[in-house]
Design a protein around this motif. Sequence first.
Motif, PDB file in Angstrom:
ATOM      1  N   GLU A  65       0.738  -1.152  -0.199  1.00 20.34           N
ATOM      2  CA  GLU A  65       0.146   0.227  -0.112  1.00 20.34           C
ATOM      3  C   GLU A  65       0.942   1.227   0.073  1.00 20.34           C
ATOM      4  O   GLU A  65       0.229   2.138  -0.253  1.00 20.34           O
ATOM      5  N   LYS A  66       1.942   1.109   0.496  1.00 21.21           N
ATOM      6  CA  LYS A  66       3.276   2.358  -0.019  1.00 21.21           C
ATOM      7  C   LYS A  66       3.192   2.710  -0.890  1.00 21.21           C
ATOM      8  O   LYS A  66       3.605   3.864  -1.089  1.00 21.21           O
ATOM      9  N   TYR A  67       3.355   1.938  -2.262  1.00 21.54           N
ATOM     10  CA  TYR A  67       3.209   2.363  -3.461  1.00 21.54           C
ATOM     11  C   TYR A  67       1.696   2.349  -4.666  1.00 21.54           C
ATOM     12  O   TYR A  67       1.628   1.684  -5.302  1.00 21.54           O
ATOM     13  N   GLU A  68       0.940   3.945  -3.664  1.00 20.70           N
ATOM     14  CA  GLU A  68      -0.535   3.498  -3.690  1.00 20.70           C
ATOM     15  C   GLU A  68      -0.331   4.231  -5.013  1.00 20.70           C
ATOM     16  O   GLU A  68      -1.444   3.785  -5.548  1.00 20.70           O
ATOM     17  N   ASN A  69       0.957   5.040  -5.670  1.00 16.82           N
ATOM     18  CA  ASN A  69       0.376   5.198  -6.955  1.00 16.82           C
ATOM     19  C   ASN A  69       1.457   4.446  -7.669  1.00 16.82           C
ATOM     20  O   ASN A  69       1.115   4.885  -9.488  1.00 16.82           O
ATOM     21  N   MET A  70       1.281   3.676  -7.722  1.00 11.39           N
ATOM     22  CA  MET A  70       1.614   1.931  -9.133  1.00 11.39           C
ATOM     23  C   MET A  70       0.474   1.418  -8.795  1.00 11.39           C
ATOM     24  O   MET A  70      -0.835   1.400  -8.344  1.00 11.39           O
ATOM     25  N   ARG A  71       0.402   0.850 -10.544  1.00 11.46           N
ATOM     26  CA  ARG A  71      -0.438   0.237 -11.179  1.00 11.46           C
ATOM     27  C   ARG A  71      -0.106  -1.002 -10.452  1.00 11.46           C
ATOM     28  O   ARG A  71       1.157  -0.928 -10.431  1.00 11.46           O
ATOM     29  N   ILE A  72      -1.572  -1.733  -9.858  1.00 13.05           N
ATOM     30  CA  ILE A  72      -0.964  -2.809  -8.404  1.00 13.05           C
ATOM     31  C   ILE A  72      -2.414  -3.853  -9.483  1.00 13.05           C
ATOM     32  O   ILE A  72      -3.524  -3.044  -9.168  1.00 13.05           O
ATOM     33  N   TYR A  73      -2.009  -4.936  -8.960  1.00  9.32           N
ATOM     34  CA  TYR A  73      -3.015  -6.353  -9.898  1.00  9.32           C
ATOM     35  C   TYR A  73      -3.546  -7.725  -8.913  1.00  9.32           C
ATOM     36  O   TYR A  73      -2.071  -7.528  -8.738  1.00  9.32           O
ATOM     37  N   GLU A  74      -4.208  -8.090  -8.187  1.00  7.19           N
ATOM     38  CA  GLU A  74      -3.640  -9.095  -7.364  1.00  7.19           C
ATOM     39  C   GLU A  74      -4.780 -10.266  -8.487  1.00  7.19           C
ATOM     40  O   GLU A  74      -6.279  -9.736  -9.219  1.00  7.19           O
ATOM     41  N   VAL A  75      -4.179 -11.276  -8.296  1.00  8.35           N
ATOM     42  CA  VAL A  75      -4.786 -12.390  -8.750  1.00  8.35           C
ATOM     43  C   VAL A  75      -4.780 -13.864  -7.477  1.00  8.35           C
ATOM     44  O   VAL A  75      -4.215 -13.542  -6.678  1.00  8.35           O
ATOM     45  N   PRO A  76      -5.132 -14.968  -7.835  1.00  9.40           N
ATOM     46  CA  PRO A  76      -5.435 -16.124  -7.300  1.00  9.40           C
ATOM     47  C   PRO A  76      -4.148 -16.177  -7.234  1.00  9.40           C
ATOM     48  O   PRO A  76      -3.547 -16.287  -7.577  1.00  9.40           O
ATOM     49  N   ARG A  77      -3.849 -17.322  -5.838  1.00  2.15           N
ATOM     50  CA  ARG A  77      -2.486 -18.316  -5.799  1.00  2.15           C
ATOM     51  C   ARG A  77      -2.545 -19.008  -6.387  1.00  2.15           C
ATOM     52  O   ARG A  77      -1.385 -18.472  -7.599  1.00  2.15           O
ATOM     53  N   GLU A  78      -3.489 -19.429  -6.902  1.00  2.52           N
ATOM     54  CA  GLU A  78      -3.522 -20.683  -8.919  1.00  2.52           C
ATOM     55  C   GLU A  78      -2.707 -19.744  -9.308  1.00  2.52           C
ATOM     56  O   GLU A  78      -2.183 -20.379 -10.138  1.00  2.52           O
ATOM     57  N   VAL A  79      -3.499 -18.854  -9.632  1.00  4.66           N
ATOM     58  CA  VAL A  79      -2.754 -18.537 -11.012  1.00  4.66           C
ATOM     59  C   VAL A  79      -1.436 -17.677 -10.734  1.00  4.66           C
ATOM     60  O   VAL A  79      -1.138 -17.262 -11.939  1.00  4.66           O
ATOM     61  N   TYR A  80      -1.346 -16.746 -10.142  1.00  2.00           N
ATOM     62  CA  TYR A  80       0.048 -16.402 -10.247  1.00  2.00           C
ATOM     63  C   TYR A  80       1.599 -17.599 -10.125  1.00  2.00           C
ATOM     64  O   TYR A  80       2.411 -18.114 -10.404  1.00  2.00           O
ATOM     65  N   GLU A  81       0.336 -18.878 -10.163  1.00  2.00           N
ATOM     66  CA  GLU A  81       1.912 -20.134  -9.668  1.00  2.00           C
ATOM     67  C   GLU A  81       1.926 -19.994 -11.050  1.00  2.00           C
ATOM     68  O   GLU A  81       2.916 -20.700 -11.609  1.00  2.00           O
ATOM     69  N   THR A  82       0.609 -20.155 -11.901  1.00  2.00           N
ATOM     70  CA  THR A  82       0.545 -20.630 -13.309  1.00  2.00           C
ATOM     71  C   THR A  82       2.408 -19.910 -14.504  1.00  2.00           C
ATOM     72  O   THR A  82       2.046 -19.922 -15.051  1.00  2.00           O
ATOM     73  N   LEU A  83       2.013 -18.474 -13.430  1.00  2.00           N
ATOM     74  CA  LEU A  83       2.514 -16.791 -14.708  1.00  2.00           C
ATOM     75  C   LEU A  83       4.406 -16.985 -13.684  1.00  2.00           C
ATOM     76  O   LEU A  83       4.901 -17.138 -15.035  1.00  2.00           O
ATOM     77  N   SER A  84       4.722 -17.610 -12.381  1.00  2.00           N
ATOM     78  CA  SER A  84       5.970 -17.640 -11.772  1.00  2.00           C
ATOM     79  C   SER A  84       6.789 -18.367 -12.758  1.00  2.00           C
ATOM     80  O   SER A  84       6.716 -19.769 -13.228  1.00  2.00           O
ATOM     81  N   ASP A  85       8.189 -18.121 -12.727  1.00  2.00           N
ATOM     82  CA  ASP A  85       9.440 -19.151 -13.300  1.00  2.00           C
ATOM     83  C   ASP A  85      10.187 -20.059 -12.165  1.00  2.00           C
ATOM     84  O   ASP A  85      11.218 -19.917 -12.038  1.00  2.00           O
ATOM     85  N   THR A  86       8.987 -19.620 -10.238  1.00  2.00           N
ATOM     86  CA  THR A  86      10.522 -19.790  -9.963  1.00  2.00           C
ATOM     87  C   THR A  86       9.388 -21.106  -8.689  1.00  2.00           C
ATOM     88  O   THR A  86       8.234 -21.080  -9.019  1.00  2.00           O
ATOM     89  N   GLU A  87      10.018 -22.008  -8.211  1.00  2.00           N
ATOM     90  CA  GLU A  87       9.395 -22.948  -7.579  1.00  2.00           C
ATOM     91  C   GLU A  87       8.643 -22.527  -6.095  1.00  2.00           C
ATOM     92  O   GLU A  87       7.836 -23.578  -6.279  1.00  2.00           O
ATOM     93  N   ALA A  88       9.055 -22.001  -5.362  1.00  2.00           N
ATOM     94  CA  ALA A  88       8.121 -21.184  -4.538  1.00  2.00           C
ATOM     95  C   ALA A  88       8.430 -20.011  -4.719  1.00  2.00           C
ATOM     96  O   ALA A  88       9.242 -19.083  -3.557  1.00  2.00           O
ATOM     97  N   PRO A  89       6.864 -19.640  -4.854  1.00  2.00           N
ATOM     98  CA  PRO A  89       7.393 -18.310  -5.446  1.00  2.00           C
ATOM     99  C   PRO A  89       7.204 -16.958  -4.236  1.00  2.00           C
ATOM    100  O   PRO A  89       5.812 -17.818  -3.681  1.00  2.00           O
ATOM    101  N   GLN A  90       7.138 -16.423  -4.201  1.00  2.00           N
ATOM    102  CA  GLN A  90       6.881 -15.226  -2.901  1.00  2.00           C
ATOM    103  C   GLN A  90       5.102 -14.822  -3.273  1.00  2.00           C
ATOM    104  O   GLN A  90       4.720 -14.643  -2.300  1.00  2.00           O
ATOM    105  N   GLY A  91       4.998 -14.535  -4.742  1.00  2.00           N
ATOM    106  CA  GLY A  91       3.781 -13.721  -4.739  1.00  2.00           C
ATOM    107  C   GLY A  91       3.986 -12.219  -5.207  1.00  2.00           C
ATOM    108  O   GLY A  91       2.307 -11.679  -4.708  1.00  2.00           O
ATOM    109  N   ILE A  92       4.595 -12.014  -5.692  1.00  2.00           N
ATOM    110  CA  ILE A  92       4.910 -11.022  -6.015  1.00  2.00           C
ATOM    111  C   ILE A  92       6.121 -10.532  -7.218  1.00  2.00           C
ATOM    112  O   ILE A  92       7.131 -11.157  -7.433  1.00  2.00           O
TER     113      ILE A  92
END
Length: 264
Positions: A65-92
């Motif tokens: 929230e401290k980056y309030e001027n930035m465009r931020i999008y939220e997705v469910p964890r299961e969707v994020y994992e399909t996009l991530s290139d890491t084995e144990a993604p942090q989620g950002i």
Amino acid sequence: MFDLPSKRQIKMVRALVQLKNYRKRHGLFLVEGLRATEEALNSDHSVEFLLVSDDFLKRHREKIEKYENMRIYEVPREVYETLSDTEAPQGIMAVVRMKNFELRNIYEDNFLIVALDGIKDPGNIGTIIRTADAAGAGGILAGKGCVDIYNPKVVRATMGSIFHLPVIEGVDLPAVLHELSQKGAKIVVTHLGAEKSYFDVDLTGSVVLVFGSEAEGVSPEILEMPVELVKIPMPGRAESLNVAVASGIVLFEAVRQRSHPFPL
């Protein structure tokens, strides 16, 4: 609650992970993980948007929230994992715009530059960038045969250092090394067949340290130039060192010499 990304943005993230040509065409790359994302946000690179998983947001809402001027999008964890290139993604992750650096951006008095010739392992290149950053190098020159600097594995291995120093890729190394030599730089090449040890060379002036791939070494075209060949003494039984390790050894000899003047 943040907005969901559009289908176009989801496709963009997938393409940035997988496709070098897409990254180059659009001038964008991806960074993943909290530390790397914060490095991007605190740098002078332009960050297009952040993508976070819902579970990451629950744990770190105050950081986001401290980056309030930035465009931020939220997705469910299961969707994020399909996009991530890491084995144990942090989620950002963040979509970041590339910067175009030129040789003049890293040319200054008593510069220390690292030149990479034909290094194809992403982890090695990322580690070398991180090590060069720690050693205070002025920049990185990556020759045409090197792996894509903006490959997600390279970016991840830099641990944020890709935002700290200029990296110029796709370089015609022989031509650029000749130009730097004409400006008075010493071109130092690590080579197993060298007679002189790396700690017997003066690294206090303007220096370019050249490292080649472990399999092939530095190209013959560079070896035919007026360069100074050095070796790392290895009294043990190993035949060679990992190129990232070798670069760290020589870079920090340069740091030592620049901190304590080379004896006459």
